[in-house]
Write a protein that holds these residues in place. Structure first.
Motif, mmCIF file in Angstrom:
data_model
loop_
_atom_site.group_PDB
_atom_site.id
_atom_site.type_symbol
_atom_site.label_atom_id
_atom_site.label_comp_id
_atom_site.label_asym_id
_atom_site.label_seq_id
_atom_site.Cartn_x
_atom_site.Cartn_y
_atom_site.Cartn_z
ATOM 1 N N SER A 148 23.890 -30.020 -24.269
ATOM 2 C CA SER A 148 24.507 -28.910 -23.536
ATOM 3 C C SER A 148 23.561 -28.356 -22.471
ATOM 4 O O SER A 148 23.997 -27.684 -21.527
ATOM 5 N N ALA A 149 22.253 -28.630 -22.596
ATOM 6 C CA ALA A 149 21.303 -28.237 -21.550
ATOM 7 C C ALA A 149 21.580 -29.055 -20.284
ATOM 8 O O ALA A 149 21.976 -30.216 -20.367
ATOM 9 N N PRO A 150 21.353 -28.471 -19.104
ATOM 10 C CA PRO A 150 21.719 -29.173 -17.865
ATOM 11 C C PRO A 150 20.885 -30.412 -17.560
ATOM 12 O O PRO A 150 21.342 -31.291 -16.830
ATOM 13 N N HIS A 151 19.650 -30.494 -18.116
ATOM 14 C CA HIS A 151 18.778 -31.622 -17.756
ATOM 15 C C HIS A 151 17.753 -31.844 -18.876
ATOM 16 O O HIS A 151 17.332 -30.887 -19.544
ATOM 17 N N PRO A 152 17.306 -33.101 -19.106
ATOM 18 C CA PRO A 152 16.306 -33.368 -20.148
ATOM 19 C C PRO A 152 14.992 -32.634 -19.955
ATOM 20 O O PRO A 152 14.220 -32.479 -20.907
ATOM 21 N N SER A 153 14.709 -32.176 -18.722
ATOM 22 C CA SER A 153 13.452 -31.480 -18.469
ATOM 23 C C SER A 153 13.341 -30.184 -19.271
ATOM 24 O O SER A 153 12.240 -29.633 -19.391
ATOM 25 N N HIS A 154 14.441 -29.697 -19.819
ATOM 26 C CA HIS A 154 14.390 -28.520 -20.677
ATOM 27 C C HIS A 154 13.667 -28.819 -21.987
ATOM 28 O O HIS A 154 13.290 -27.902 -22.715
ATOM 29 N N TYR A 155 13.476 -30.110 -22.280
ATOM 30 C CA TYR A 155 12.799 -30.535 -23.511
ATOM 31 C C TYR A 155 11.665 -31.487 -23.125
ATOM 32 O O TYR A 155 11.849 -32.715 -23.086
ATOM 33 N N PRO A 156 10.476 -30.964 -22.803
ATOM 34 C CA PRO A 156 9.376 -31.811 -22.313
ATOM 35 C C PRO A 156 8.992 -32.938 -23.262
ATOM 36 O O PRO A 156 8.495 -33.987 -22.810
ATOM 37 N N TRP A 157 9.215 -32.766 -24.549
ATOM 38 C CA TRP A 157 8.800 -33.789 -25.512
ATOM 39 C C TRP A 157 9.560 -35.106 -25.339
ATOM 40 O O TRP A 157 9.090 -36.160 -25.790
ATOM 41 N N LEU A 158 10.711 -35.060 -24.666
ATOM 42 C CA LEU A 158 11.521 -36.265 -24.532
ATOM 43 C C LEU A 158 10.820 -37.363 -23.739
ATOM 44 O O LEU A 158 11.013 -38.551 -24.018
ATOM 45 N N GLU A 159 10.013 -36.986 -22.743
ATOM 46 C CA GLU A 159 9.336 -37.997 -21.930
ATOM 47 C C GLU A 159 8.224 -38.701 -22.702
ATOM 48 O O GLU A 159 7.927 -39.871 -22.441
ATOM 49 N N GLU A 160 7.608 -37.990 -23.639
ATOM 50 C CA GLU A 160 6.486 -38.580 -24.369
ATOM 51 C C GLU A 160 6.880 -39.052 -25.768
ATOM 52 O O GLU A 160 6.041 -39.536 -26.530
ATOM 53 N N ALA A 161 8.157 -38.949 -26.113
ATOM 54 C CA ALA A 161 8.610 -39.317 -27.449
ATOM 55 C C ALA A 161 8.512 -40.825 -27.661
ATOM 56 O O ALA A 161 8.499 -41.618 -26.714
ATOM 57 N N ARG A 162 8.457 -41.195 -28.935
ATOM 58 C CA ARG A 162 8.459 -42.614 -29.315
ATOM 59 C C ARG A 162 9.913 -43.063 -29.456
ATOM 60 O O ARG A 162 10.632 -42.623 -30.337
ATOM 61 N N TYR A 163 10.329 -43.959 -28.574
ATOM 62 C CA TYR A 163 11.709 -44.431 -28.582
ATOM 63 C C TYR A 163 11.829 -45.641 -29.504
ATOM 64 O O TYR A 163 10.841 -46.328 -29.759
ATOM 65 N N PRO A 164 13.047 -45.885 -30.056
ATOM 66 C CA PRO A 164 14.328 -45.271 -29.720
ATOM 67 C C PRO A 164 14.508 -43.892 -30.366
ATOM 68 O O PRO A 164 13.902 -43.583 -31.385
ATOM 69 N N LEU A 165 15.367 -43.088 -29.733
ATOM 70 C CA LEU A 165 15.874 -41.855 -30.315
ATOM 71 C C LEU A 165 17.314 -42.112 -30.769
ATOM 72 O O LEU A 165 17.878 -43.175 -30.518
ATOM 73 N N TRP A 166 17.892 -41.113 -31.449
ATOM 74 C CA TRP A 166 19.274 -41.256 -31.899
ATOM 75 C C TRP A 166 20.154 -40.227 -31.209
ATOM 76 O O TRP A 166 19.881 -39.030 -31.244
ATOM 77 N N LEU A 167 21.195 -40.720 -30.558
ATOM 78 C CA LEU A 167 22.223 -39.861 -30.000
ATOM 79 C C LEU A 167 23.283 -39.640 -31.080
ATOM 80 O O LEU A 167 23.874 -40.606 -31.574
ATOM 81 N N LYS A 168 23.506 -38.377 -31.460
ATOM 82 C CA LYS A 168 24.405 -38.072 -32.569
ATOM 83 C C LYS A 168 25.350 -36.930 -32.196
ATOM 84 O O LYS A 168 24.969 -36.026 -31.447
ATOM 85 N N PRO A 169 26.552 -36.939 -32.747
ATOM 86 C CA PRO A 169 27.422 -35.764 -32.572
ATOM 87 C C PRO A 169 26.873 -34.593 -33.378
ATOM 88 O O PRO A 169 26.309 -34.777 -34.461
#
Length: 399
Positions: A134-155
């Protein structure tokens, strides 16, 4: 007292039906489809169809009351997603049935992963890092750029691996976020991204009576379908003190009443159990708990009928249960992997004898699994997919 079980189309209801039927309790099954597997069971003493709880909720409640009265049912045992609707209208239903379900608002609190994680953090229960789309852009969560992928997209709401998708890289996440490419075409505010916790999945199920723990059962997932991030097809009874303590603390804080199950990822390095999600209803491995002596359907029946029960907090370790139909589909997915055919044949043909059981196969009651197989095969051919969408649903949303 005759019991009315809902959602007779799935193996969870079938586990409850067998549990109560084997104890000599008269059971009536109901669903909104005509070919529900429980309808053909030797343990089913009556059945009827109700309107879809998702599309016609008021008509569904009216049907439960009217047909339940005709069938002389005194206890209502909701099984799956319709539990939300029954909890919402439980004050009205209690004039006709005895039942033991949580408060509707509390169910919503733990079913919405964003709200769940916020509650868990206040209680100092470990959770993975997450980001709401719901946030307009991933930059609202700085940890996303340095996270260990894969992540999980969930409802935010949903269970049973519904609409769960792995996100392989930050670039893929950015694309999905800025140009919504989400499962089933659903809007971004319905989803969040969850950090992956490498390690085994432990699941804890509990039954509470007005905020007091009455039953507990823990198991570990061994195999899934789909192979990555799917529903467990093989599980084994186990224990994990950290996961059990976290769920008990959460449910005590909410003064819970009824059943609840939660999934935890246990970090392979630290051993810390991270709360992933909560199912405020019966769950797919209910039959494993039954065969291990923690008979949740019967315990909920007793709780509804008599108001309280004796605690059931211990169970054996190492008992397995398999979802036969899920194992078949998981085998086919594994068999199709390059260079994995021999391994798949060896893995999925191995049965451990007396310590291994099936959720959906019973030699004394052969018709229900046959009905389920025919229905699933028909839907696979119609949808041209091994991953089936439910007959009807609200796509994971309750309000």
């Amino acid at each position: 007292m005759r019991v009315l079980i809902t959602n007779g189309q799935n193996r969870i209801a079938y586990a409850a039906l067998r549990s109560l039927g084997c104890r000599g309790i008269s059971v009536c099954a109901a669903d909104f489809i005509p070919w529900a597997m429980c309808f053909s069971s030797r343990y089913c003493q009556g059945h009827f169809r109700y309107p879809s709880p998702f599309r016609k909720p008021q008509e569904c409640i009216n049907s439960l009351i009217e047909n339940g009265r005709r069938q002389n049912c005194r206890i209502l045992l909701p099984i799956y997603e319709e539990t939300f609707l029954i909890a919402k209208y439980q004050d009205r239903l209690k004039s006709h049935f005895s039942l033991a379900v949580p408060e509707y608002e509390k169910m919503l609190m733990v079913h919405d992963k964003k709200r769940l994680y916020e509650i868990a953090q206040r209680l100092e229960i470990p959770t993975p890092r997450f980001a709401a789309l719901s946030a307009p852009h991933p930059s609202h969560y700085p940890w996303l750029e340095e996270a260990r992928y894969p992540l999980w997209l969930k409802p935010r709401q949903g269970g049973g691996a519904w609409a769960v998708v792995p996100v392989a890289s930050f670039e893929e996440l950015l694309r999905r976020w800025t140009r919504p490419d989400l499962p089933y075409g659903l809007p971004p505010d319905r989803f969040l991204v969850q950090e992956h916790v490498p390690g085994p999945i432990f699941c804890v199920a509990m039954l509470f009576c007005q905020g007091k723990l009455r039953a507990r059962f823990t198991y570990r997932q061994v195999r899934n379908y789909p192979l990555q991030g799917g529903v467990a097809t093989l599980r084994v009874s186990d224990r994990h003190q950290g996961a059990e303590s976290s769920l008990q603390r959460l449910l005590e804080a909410l003064e819970w009443h009824g059943v609840c199950q939660a999934d935890f990822a246990v970090d392979q390095e630290s051993g810390l159990a991270y709360l992933l999600d909560v199912n405020p209803r019966f769950w797919s491995a209910t039959h494993l708990a039954v065969i291990c002596g923690v008979d949740f359907p019967y315990l909920v029946y007793q709780l509804a009928a008599f108001g309280d029960i004796e605690p059931a907090l211990e169970h054996p370790i190492g008992i397995q249960s398999r979802w036969f139909w899920g194992e078949l589909r998981a085998f086919w997915e594994a068999f199709r992997q390059p260079g994995e055919r021999i391994k798949a044949l060896k893995t999925y043909s191995r049965i451990r004898g007396a310590d291994s059981h099936f959720d959906d196969l019973c030699l004394k009651d052969p018709l229900p699994p046959l009905v389920f197989f025919i229905d699933s095969l028909r839907r696979m051919l119609k949808q041209r997919s091994l991953t089936l969408r439910p007959h009807d649903s609200l796509d994971g949303v309750w309000e």
